[in-house]
Design a protein around this motif. Sequence first.
Motif, PDB file in Angstrom:
ATOM      1  N   MET A 244       0.843  -1.185   0.000  1.00  0.00           N
ATOM      2  CA  MET A 244       0.000   0.000   0.000  1.00  0.00           C
ATOM      3  C   MET A 244       0.880   1.237   0.000  1.00  0.00           C
ATOM      4  SD  MET A 244      -3.540  -0.097   2.148  1.00  0.00           S
ATOM      5  CE  MET A 244      -2.910  -0.613   3.695  1.00  0.00           C
ATOM      6  N   PRO A 245       0.413   2.292  -0.645  1.00  0.00           N
ATOM      7  CA  PRO A 245       1.201   3.526  -0.685  1.00  0.00           C
ATOM      8  C   PRO A 245       1.288   4.201   0.682  1.00  0.00           C
ATOM      9  CG  PRO A 245      -0.739   3.675  -2.132  1.00  0.00           C
ATOM     10  CD  PRO A 245      -0.796   2.372  -1.442  1.00  0.00           C
ATOM     11  N   LYS A 246       2.367   4.959   0.857  1.00  0.00           N
ATOM     12  CA  LYS A 246       2.564   5.754   2.062  1.00  0.00           C
ATOM     13  C   LYS A 246       2.332   7.222   1.710  1.00  0.00           C
ATOM     14  CE  LYS A 246       6.248   2.702   3.400  1.00  0.00           C
ATOM     15  NZ  LYS A 246       7.685   2.606   3.392  1.00  0.00           N
ATOM     16  N   TYR A 247       1.726   7.937   2.638  1.00  0.00           N
ATOM     17  CA  TYR A 247       1.491   9.368   2.460  1.00  0.00           C
ATOM     18  C   TYR A 247       1.965  10.114   3.691  1.00  0.00           C
ATOM     19  CZ  TYR A 247      -1.301   8.344  -1.634  1.00  0.00           C
ATOM     20  OH  TYR A 247      -1.704   7.921  -2.865  1.00  0.00           O
ATOM     21  N   LEU A 248       2.633  11.236   3.464  1.00  0.00           N
ATOM     22  CA  LEU A 248       3.086  12.093   4.539  1.00  0.00           C
ATOM     23  C   LEU A 248       2.106  13.243   4.658  1.00  0.00           C
ATOM     24  CD1 LEU A 248       5.490  12.290   6.488  1.00  0.00           C
ATOM     25  CD2 LEU A 248       6.567  13.821   4.858  1.00  0.00           C
ATOM     26  N   LEU A 249       1.507  13.400   5.835  1.00  0.00           N
ATOM     27  CA  LEU A 249       0.620  14.522   6.115  1.00  0.00           C
ATOM     28  C   LEU A 249       1.469  15.546   6.851  1.00  0.00           C
ATOM     29  CD1 LEU A 249      -1.309  12.161   5.514  1.00  0.00           C
ATOM     30  CD2 LEU A 249      -2.805  13.052   7.288  1.00  0.00           C
ATOM     31  N   ILE A 250       1.833  16.618   6.166  1.00  0.00           N
ATOM     32  CA  ILE A 250       2.749  17.617   6.703  1.00  0.00           C
ATOM     33  C   ILE A 250       1.926  18.747   7.321  1.00  0.00           C
ATOM     34  CG2 ILE A 250       4.601  19.244   6.154  1.00  0.00           C
ATOM     35  CD1 ILE A 250       5.089  17.416   3.617  1.00  0.00           C
ATOM     36  N   MET A 251       2.142  18.968   8.612  1.00  0.00           N
ATOM     37  CA  MET A 251       1.413  20.016   9.322  1.00  0.00           C
ATOM     38  C   MET A 251       2.100  21.350   9.070  1.00  0.00           C
ATOM     39  SD  MET A 251       1.031  17.719  12.757  1.00  0.00           S
ATOM     40  CE  MET A 251       0.406  19.053  13.750  1.00  0.00           C
ATOM     41  N   ARG A 252       1.347  22.289   8.525  1.00  0.00           N
ATOM     42  CA  ARG A 252       1.884  23.625   8.257  1.00  0.00           C
ATOM     43  C   ARG A 252       1.039  24.652   8.987  1.00  0.00           C
ATOM     44  NH1 ARG A 252       5.802  23.679   4.703  1.00  0.00           N
ATOM     45  NH2 ARG A 252       5.984  22.035   3.173  1.00  0.00           N
ATOM     46  N   GLY A 253       1.699  25.513   9.745  1.00  0.00           N
ATOM     47  CA  GLY A 253       0.984  26.538  10.478  1.00  0.00           C
ATOM     48  C   GLY A 253       1.598  27.901  10.254  1.00  0.00           C
ATOM     49  N   THR A 254       0.852  28.903  10.610  1.00  0.00           N
ATOM     50  CA  THR A 254       1.342  30.278  10.575  1.00  0.00           C
ATOM     51  C   THR A 254       1.652  30.694  12.010  1.00  0.00           C
ATOM     52  OG1 THR A 254      -0.863  31.197  10.876  1.00  0.00           O
ATOM     53  CG2 THR A 254      -0.133  30.807   8.594  1.00  0.00           C
ATOM     54  N   ASP A 255       2.264  31.836  12.178  1.00  0.00           N
ATOM     55  CA  ASP A 255       2.494  32.344  13.533  1.00  0.00           C
ATOM     56  C   ASP A 255       1.176  32.411  14.298  1.00  0.00           C
ATOM     57  OD1 ASP A 255       5.242  32.636  13.175  1.00  0.00           O
ATOM     58  OD2 ASP A 255       5.078  34.726  12.544  1.00  0.00           O
ATOM     59  N   GLU A 256       0.115  32.854  13.608  1.00  0.00           N
ATOM     60  CA  GLU A 256      -1.188  33.016  14.255  1.00  0.00           C
ATOM     61  C   GLU A 256      -1.815  31.670  14.616  1.00  0.00           C
ATOM     62  OE1 GLU A 256      -0.368  34.498  11.265  1.00  0.00           O
ATOM     63  OE2 GLU A 256       0.045  36.479  12.127  1.00  0.00           O
ATOM     64  N   SER A 257      -1.797  30.704  13.688  1.00  0.00           N
ATOM     65  CA  SER A 257      -2.413  29.412  13.997  1.00  0.00           C
ATOM     66  C   SER A 257      -1.610  28.667  15.058  1.00  0.00           C
ATOM     67  CB  SER A 257      -2.582  28.557  12.736  1.00  0.00           C
ATOM     68  OG  SER A 257      -1.340  28.171  12.197  1.00  0.00           O
ATOM     69  N   ASN A 258      -0.282  28.814  15.044  1.00  0.00           N
ATOM     70  CA  ASN A 258       0.536  28.188  16.082  1.00  0.00           C
ATOM     71  C   ASN A 258       0.254  28.797  17.449  1.00  0.00           C
ATOM     72  OD1 ASN A 258       1.714  26.480  14.241  1.00  0.00           O
ATOM     73  ND2 ASN A 258       3.499  27.764  13.915  1.00  0.00           N
ATOM     74  N   ALA A 259       0.081  30.120  17.498  1.00  0.00           N
ATOM     75  CA  ALA A 259      -0.253  30.784  18.770  1.00  0.00           C
ATOM     76  C   ALA A 259      -1.611  30.307  19.269  1.00  0.00           C
ATOM     77  CB  ALA A 259      -0.240  32.302  18.587  1.00  0.00           C
ATOM     78  N   ALA A 260      -2.573  30.134  18.363  1.00  0.00           N
ATOM     79  CA  ALA A 260      -3.901  29.651  18.757  1.00  0.00           C
ATOM     80  C   ALA A 260      -3.813  28.235  19.313  1.00  0.00           C
ATOM     81  CB  ALA A 260      -4.862  29.709  17.567  1.00  0.00           C
ATOM     82  N   MET A 261      -2.997  27.396  18.698  1.00  0.00           N
ATOM     83  CA  MET A 261      -2.835  26.032  19.203  1.00  0.00           C
ATOM     84  C   MET A 261      -2.183  26.046  20.580  1.00  0.00           C
ATOM     85  SD  MET A 261      -1.951  23.748  15.784  1.00  0.00           S
ATOM     86  CE  MET A 261      -0.585  23.030  16.563  1.00  0.00           C
ATOM     87  N   MET A 262      -1.185  26.880  20.768  1.00  0.00           N
ATOM     88  CA  MET A 262      -0.482  26.938  22.049  1.00  0.00           C
ATOM     89  C   MET A 262      -1.368  27.517  23.154  1.00  0.00           C
ATOM     90  SD  MET A 262       2.254  25.419  21.454  1.00  0.00           S
ATOM     91  CE  MET A 262       3.109  25.657  22.992  1.00  0.00           C
ATOM     92  N   ALA A 263      -2.321  28.360  22.794  1.00  0.00           N
ATOM     93  CA  ALA A 263      -3.217  28.956  23.784  1.00  0.00           C
ATOM     94  C   ALA A 263      -4.061  27.894  24.478  1.00  0.00           C
ATOM     95  CB  ALA A 263      -4.107  30.006  23.129  1.00  0.00           C
ATOM     96  N   ASP A 264      -4.334  26.795  23.787  1.00  0.00           N
ATOM     97  CA  ASP A 264      -5.123  25.700  24.360  1.00  0.00           C
ATOM     98  C   ASP A 264      -4.387  24.385  24.141  1.00  0.00           C
ATOM     99  OD1 ASP A 264      -7.171  24.448  25.648  1.00  0.00           O
ATOM    100  OD2 ASP A 264      -8.625  24.661  24.021  1.00  0.00           O
ATOM    101  N   ILE A 265      -3.112  24.368  24.537  1.00  0.00           N
ATOM    102  CA  ILE A 265      -2.253  23.225  24.234  1.00  0.00           C
ATOM    103  C   ILE A 265      -2.726  21.942  24.910  1.00  0.00           C
ATOM    104  CG2 ILE A 265      -0.582  23.717  26.068  1.00  0.00           C
ATOM    105  CD1 ILE A 265       0.179  22.317  22.529  1.00  0.00           C
ATOM    106  N   ASP A 266      -3.298  22.038  26.114  1.00  0.00           N
ATOM    107  CA  ASP A 266      -3.756  20.819  26.786  1.00  0.00           C
ATOM    108  C   ASP A 266      -4.850  20.129  25.982  1.00  0.00           C
ATOM    109  OD1 ASP A 266      -1.959  21.218  28.847  1.00  0.00           O
ATOM    110  OD2 ASP A 266      -3.414  22.272  30.111  1.00  0.00           O
ATOM    111  N   GLU A 267      -5.833  20.878  25.509  1.00  0.00           N
ATOM    112  CA  GLU A 267      -6.910  20.308  24.696  1.00  0.00           C
ATOM    113  C   GLU A 267      -6.358  19.793  23.364  1.00  0.00           C
ATOM    114  OE1 GLU A 267     -10.530  18.880  23.532  1.00  0.00           O
ATOM    115  OE2 GLU A 267      -9.928  19.578  25.519  1.00  0.00           O
ATOM    116  N   MET A 268      -5.420  20.523  22.771  1.00  0.00           N
ATOM    117  CA  MET A 268      -4.821  20.102  21.503  1.00  0.00           C
ATOM    118  C   MET A 268      -4.083  18.775  21.671  1.00  0.00           C
ATOM    119  SD  MET A 268      -4.490  20.636  18.288  1.00  0.00           S
ATOM    120  CE  MET A 268      -5.225  22.259  18.221  1.00  0.00           C
ATOM    121  N   MET A 269      -3.378  18.616  22.781  1.00  0.00           N
ATOM    122  CA  MET A 269      -2.649  17.367  23.023  1.00  0.00           C
ATOM    123  C   MET A 269      -3.625  16.200  23.212  1.00  0.00           C
ATOM    124  SD  MET A 269       0.443  18.144  22.623  1.00  0.00           S
ATOM    125  CE  MET A 269       1.210  16.638  23.152  1.00  0.00           C
ATOM    126  N   ILE A 270      -4.721  16.427  23.893  1.00  0.00           N
ATOM    127  CA  ILE A 270      -5.722  15.373  24.094  1.00  0.00           C
ATOM    128  C   ILE A 270      -6.312  14.943  22.754  1.00  0.00           C
ATOM    129  CG2 ILE A 270      -8.035  14.903  25.022  1.00  0.00           C
ATOM    130  CD1 ILE A 270      -7.193  16.700  27.445  1.00  0.00           C
TER     131      ILE A 270
END
Length: 122
Positions: A1-27
């Motif tokens: 079966m083929p392999k696919y790489l899902l590359i996560m790309r964020g901006t400064d703003e989207s990364n800041a939003a993720m870090m603002a709620d990092i506990d929920e993001m990790m869950i």
Amino acid sequence: MPKYLLIMRGTDESNAAMMADIDEMMITTRQFIEETVKAGVLLAAEGLDDPGQGVVVDFSGEVPVVTDGPYGETKELFGGFFMLEVASKQEAVEWAKRVPTAPGAKIEIRRVPESDEVPQVG
């Protein structure tokens, strides 16, 4: 079966939003990983350190130039990846739609060629 790489790309703003709620993001990310494991499609998954801790080696000139992070003009940062082994690009897309992320982030999907698809030297 083929392999696919899902590359996560964020901006400064989207990364800041993720870090603002990092506990929920990790869950939710752990839940996503568990789903891919149960489905038997996960080969690897890794996140990357803060870009301010990295360096860039630029080969634009005659000699490589090393620049320490953080970088200017960070429109899209490579933040991590999931490598999946799935039947098709469409299946990879369906998994990518389920990746927990913040508004403004993107997931780039790239197929990983098999060794017999890569030109051989010699």
